[in-house]
Scaffold this motif. Structure first.
Motif, mmCIF file in Angstrom:
data_model
loop_
_atom_site.group_PDB
_atom_site.id
_atom_site.type_symbol
_atom_site.label_atom_id
_atom_site.label_comp_id
_atom_site.label_asym_id
_atom_site.label_seq_id
_atom_site.Cartn_x
_atom_site.Cartn_y
_atom_site.Cartn_z
ATOM 1 N N LEU A 1 29.307 -23.136 -63.685
ATOM 2 C CA LEU A 1 28.661 -23.954 -64.703
ATOM 3 C C LEU A 1 27.400 -24.567 -64.094
ATOM 4 N N ASP A 2 26.472 -23.664 -63.779
ATOM 5 C CA ASP A 2 25.183 -24.084 -63.214
ATOM 6 C C ASP A 2 24.156 -24.054 -64.343
ATOM 7 N N ILE A 3 22.883 -24.011 -64.027
ATOM 8 C CA ILE A 3 21.859 -24.030 -65.073
ATOM 9 C C ILE A 3 22.022 -22.850 -66.025
ATOM 10 N N ALA A 4 22.208 -21.654 -65.472
ATOM 11 C CA ALA A 4 22.371 -20.461 -66.309
ATOM 12 C C ALA A 4 23.654 -20.541 -67.134
ATOM 13 N N ALA B 1 25.402 -23.211 -67.957
ATOM 14 C CA ALA B 1 25.314 -24.278 -68.957
ATOM 15 C C ALA B 1 24.488 -23.799 -70.146
ATOM 16 N N GLY B 2 23.433 -23.055 -69.864
ATOM 17 C CA GLY B 2 22.604 -22.511 -70.933
ATOM 18 C C GLY B 2 23.389 -21.582 -71.838
ATOM 19 N N ASP C 1 26.184 -23.861 -73.825
ATOM 20 C CA ASP C 1 25.733 -25.048 -74.544
ATOM 21 C C ASP C 1 25.860 -24.897 -76.056
ATOM 22 N N MET C 2 25.326 -23.794 -76.569
ATOM 23 C CA MET C 2 25.342 -23.583 -78.019
ATOM 24 C C MET C 2 26.753 -23.411 -78.575
ATOM 25 N N PRO C 3 27.552 -22.477 -78.025
ATOM 26 C CA PRO C 3 28.921 -22.344 -78.553
ATOM 27 C C PRO C 3 29.711 -23.645 -78.442
ATOM 28 N N PHE C 4 29.485 -24.395 -77.363
ATOM 29 C CA PHE C 4 30.196 -25.665 -77.180
ATOM 30 C C PHE C 4 29.809 -26.668 -78.255
ATOM 31 N N SER C 5 28.521 -26.714 -78.587
ATOM 32 C CA SER C 5 28.061 -27.634 -79.636
ATOM 33 C C SER C 5 28.719 -27.293 -80.966
ATOM 34 N N VAL C 6 28.815 -26.000 -81.243
ATOM 35 C CA VAL C 6 29.441 -25.550 -82.482
ATOM 36 C C VAL C 6 30.913 -25.957 -82.517
ATOM 37 N N LEU C 7 31.621 -25.699 -81.413
ATOM 38 C CA LEU C 7 33.047 -26.028 -81.344
ATOM 39 C C LEU C 7 33.281 -27.524 -81.490
ATOM 40 N N SER C 8 32.461 -28.311 -80.792
ATOM 41 C CA SER C 8 32.677 -29.750 -80.811
ATOM 42 C C SER C 8 32.286 -30.355 -82.155
ATOM 43 N N GLY C 9 31.506 -29.595 -82.931
ATOM 44 C CA GLY C 9 31.171 -30.046 -84.273
ATOM 45 C C GLY C 9 32.276 -29.760 -85.274
ATOM 46 N N LYS C 10 33.170 -28.840 -84.909
ATOM 47 C CA LYS C 10 34.188 -28.383 -85.853
ATOM 48 C C LYS C 10 35.591 -28.883 -85.570
ATOM 49 N N HIS C 11 35.870 -29.183 -84.303
ATOM 50 C CA HIS C 11 37.251 -29.483 -83.914
ATOM 51 C C HIS C 11 37.414 -30.934 -83.450
ATOM 52 N N ASP C 12 38.546 -31.532 -83.825
ATOM 53 C CA ASP C 12 38.795 -32.929 -83.450
ATOM 54 C C ASP C 12 39.603 -33.067 -82.174
ATOM 55 N N LYS C 13 40.269 -31.983 -81.780
ATOM 56 C CA LYS C 13 41.041 -32.035 -80.534
ATOM 57 C C LYS C 13 40.654 -30.837 -79.686
ATOM 58 N N VAL C 14 39.965 -31.100 -78.606
ATOM 59 C CA VAL C 14 39.477 -30.026 -77.746
ATOM 60 C C VAL C 14 39.956 -30.273 -76.323
ATOM 61 N N PHE D 1 31.791 -23.401 -59.956
ATOM 62 C CA PHE D 1 30.774 -24.334 -59.497
ATOM 63 C C PHE D 1 30.390 -25.227 -60.667
ATOM 64 N N LEU D 2 30.346 -26.527 -60.446
ATOM 65 C CA LEU D 2 30.017 -27.458 -61.520
ATOM 66 C C LEU D 2 28.763 -28.229 -61.145
ATOM 67 N N ALA D 3 27.668 -27.969 -61.862
ATOM 68 C CA ALA D 3 26.419 -28.681 -61.618
ATOM 69 C C ALA D 3 26.282 -29.823 -62.612
ATOM 70 N N SER D 4 25.360 -30.745 -62.333
ATOM 71 C CA SER D 4 25.213 -31.892 -63.222
ATOM 72 C C SER D 4 24.811 -31.471 -64.631
ATOM 73 N N ILE D 5 24.057 -30.378 -64.735
ATOM 74 C CA ILE D 5 23.683 -29.898 -66.070
ATOM 75 C C ILE D 5 24.911 -29.382 -66.812
ATOM 76 N N GLY D 6 25.880 -28.862 -66.074
ATOM 77 C CA GLY D 6 27.132 -28.421 -66.676
ATOM 78 C C GLY D 6 27.915 -29.600 -67.213
ATOM 79 N N ILE D 7 27.878 -30.707 -66.473
ATOM 80 C CA ILE D 7 28.549 -31.923 -66.913
ATOM 81 C C ILE D 7 27.916 -32.428 -68.203
ATOM 82 N N ARG D 8 26.590 -32.280 -68.292
ATOM 83 C CA ARG D 8 25.895 -32.732 -69.497
ATOM 84 C C ARG D 8 26.408 -32.003 -70.741
ATOM 85 N N VAL D 9 26.699 -30.714 -70.593
ATOM 86 C CA VAL D 9 27.243 -29.937 -71.716
ATOM 87 C C VAL D 9 28.587 -30.525 -72.147
#
Length: 116
Positions: free
Chosen positions: A25-28, A30-31, A34-47, A56-64
């Motif tokens: 979960l680095d810059i690439a 996370a990129g 990012d989009m599928p995650f936004s869609v999922l988090s917009g639709k589901h109440d329990k994730v 590998f977890l980068a700070s940009i990955g945490i942002r997602v």
């Protein structure tokens, strides 16, 4: 070109969505998620998010994760991550994210966290 980030989703009982992240979960990475995650988090109440496969977890990955958590929490839902590697756990702790997103050991714990 390294390992690509993969996102797999499974519907669990009680309207819980299990999201499995596999790869760095680095810059690439996370990129990519990012989009599928936004869609999922917009639709589901329990994730619940399985981080065991995150190499590998980068700070940009945490942002997602944070962005998705905010969307879910904003609707009084539950967003829980589980199974991070020792390195990923350190990153989560050092950024203070674990105060905002519950970080638990395994899927069973994540599911019971959703019931709270």
């Amino acid at each position: 070109m390294g390992m690509d980030m993969r996102l797999e989703q499974t519907s669990l009982p009680d309207n819980i969505l299990l999201v499995k992240l596999i790869g760095p979960l680095d810059i690439a990475g996370a990129g990519e998620v990012d989009m599928p995650f936004s869609v999922l988090s917009g639709k589901h109440d329990k994730v619940i998010v399985d981080l065991a496969g995150v190499t590998f977890l980068a700070s940009i990955g945490i942002r997602v994760l944070v962005k998705a958590a905010r969307a879910v929490n904003g609707r009084k839902g539950r967003f829980v991550v589980f199974g991070p590697t020792e390195d990923a756990r350190k990153v989560l702790r050092s950024t203070g994210i674990d105060t905002m997103i519950p970080v638990v050991a395994d899927q069973t714990a994540a599911i019971s966290e959703c019931a709270k």
